[in-house]
Design a protein around this motif. Sequence first.
Motif, short mmCIF file in Angstrom:
data_model
loop_
_atom_site.label_atom_id
_atom_site.label_comp_id
_atom_site.label_asym_id
_atom_site.label_seq_id
_atom_site.Cartn_x
_atom_site.Cartn_y
_atom_site.Cartn_z
N SER A 1 0.81 -1.22 0.00
CA SER A 1 0.00 0.00 0.00
C SER A 1 0.85 1.27 0.00
O SER A 1 0.36 2.35 -0.28
CB SER A 1 -0.95 0.01 1.21
N ARG A 2 2.14 1.13 0.30
CA ARG A 2 3.03 2.30 0.27
C ARG A 2 3.52 2.62 -1.13
O ARG A 2 4.12 3.67 -1.36
CB ARG A 2 4.25 2.05 1.18
N LEU A 3 3.27 1.71 -2.08
CA LEU A 3 3.67 1.95 -3.46
C LEU A 3 2.78 3.01 -4.09
O LEU A 3 1.58 3.07 -3.81
CB LEU A 3 3.59 0.65 -4.28
N PRO A 4 3.34 3.87 -4.98
CA PRO A 4 2.52 4.89 -5.64
C PRO A 4 1.37 4.27 -6.42
O PRO A 4 1.56 3.28 -7.13
CB PRO A 4 3.51 5.58 -6.59
N ARG B 1 -6.92 -0.76 -0.19
CA ARG B 1 -7.83 -1.72 -0.83
C ARG B 1 -7.18 -2.39 -2.03
O ARG B 1 -7.29 -3.60 -2.23
CB ARG B 1 -9.11 -1.00 -1.26
N SER B 2 -6.49 -1.58 -2.86
CA SER B 2 -5.81 -2.15 -4.02
C SER B 2 -4.71 -3.10 -3.58
O SER B 2 -4.48 -4.15 -4.20
CB SER B 2 -5.20 -1.03 -4.88
N ALA B 3 -4.02 -2.76 -2.50
CA ALA B 3 -2.95 -3.62 -1.98
C ALA B 3 -3.51 -4.96 -1.51
O ALA B 3 -2.93 -6.02 -1.76
CB ALA B 3 -2.21 -2.92 -0.85
N LEU C 1 -4.32 -10.77 -2.35
CA LEU C 1 -5.23 -11.89 -2.56
C LEU C 1 -4.92 -12.60 -3.88
O LEU C 1 -4.90 -13.83 -3.95
CB LEU C 1 -6.68 -11.40 -2.54
N TRP C 2 -4.65 -11.82 -4.93
CA TRP C 2 -4.29 -12.39 -6.23
C TRP C 2 -3.01 -13.21 -6.12
O TRP C 2 -2.91 -14.31 -6.64
CB TRP C 2 -4.14 -11.26 -7.25
N LEU C 3 -2.00 -12.66 -5.41
CA LEU C 3 -0.74 -13.37 -5.23
C LEU C 3 -0.91 -14.65 -4.43
O LEU C 3 -0.32 -15.70 -4.73
CB LEU C 3 0.28 -12.47 -4.53
N VAL C 4 -1.74 -14.58 -3.39
CA VAL C 4 -1.97 -15.75 -2.54
C VAL C 4 -2.65 -16.87 -3.33
O VAL C 4 -2.29 -18.04 -3.22
CB VAL C 4 -2.79 -15.36 -1.29
#
Length: 202
Positions: free
Chosen positions: A14-17, A22-24, A29-32
Amino acid sequence: MASQEIEALASALSRLPGLGPRSARRAVLWLVKRREQALPQLLDALEGVRDSLVECEICGNIDTRNPCGICADPRRDTKSICVVEDVSDLWALDRAKLFTGTYHVLGGKLSALDGVRPEDLNIASLMDRVDPGAGGGGVDEIVLAMNATLEGQTTAHYLAERLEEYPVRITQLAHGLPVGGELDYLDEGTLAQALRARRPVD
């Protein structure tokens, strides 16, 4: 509730630009769900980048080699240098494939409010690239591609004054760029128009 480890990963992402909480969480979830394929690839890519990234000693670009791929490309016109605030601006302009010269990354912009002074930016090395007495020279044009913000234009004017003593043509991007806009967020059509309509600095 997700586990502490999953929460930590979501918090880091979530710290990424451009990624909020929510997006994080959706990315996690997609990665998991695809952890057998996606996670090893992601980890390998991150480790590869971590171990090989370097800053180009000529222009300040970030690449996996030094000099970077742009500066090492013999097809580039070394007589024309496009000066940008940050690496993201360089990447945005180069994606458009309209500028065939080289680049120079300042590493920021002048800002009295934030205490950023000329000596805090990568300005001295730009002057060395232009100054024949410092081993540079052979540059015909400097394109000042600063963001259309107050600080960006202040930086452009400062650079134009510093470059006046050298026999180079100083141009800047046309102000079809939106005021307050940043190069990294502009579409390629807007960037193309701005590059084609560049003009001498007043």
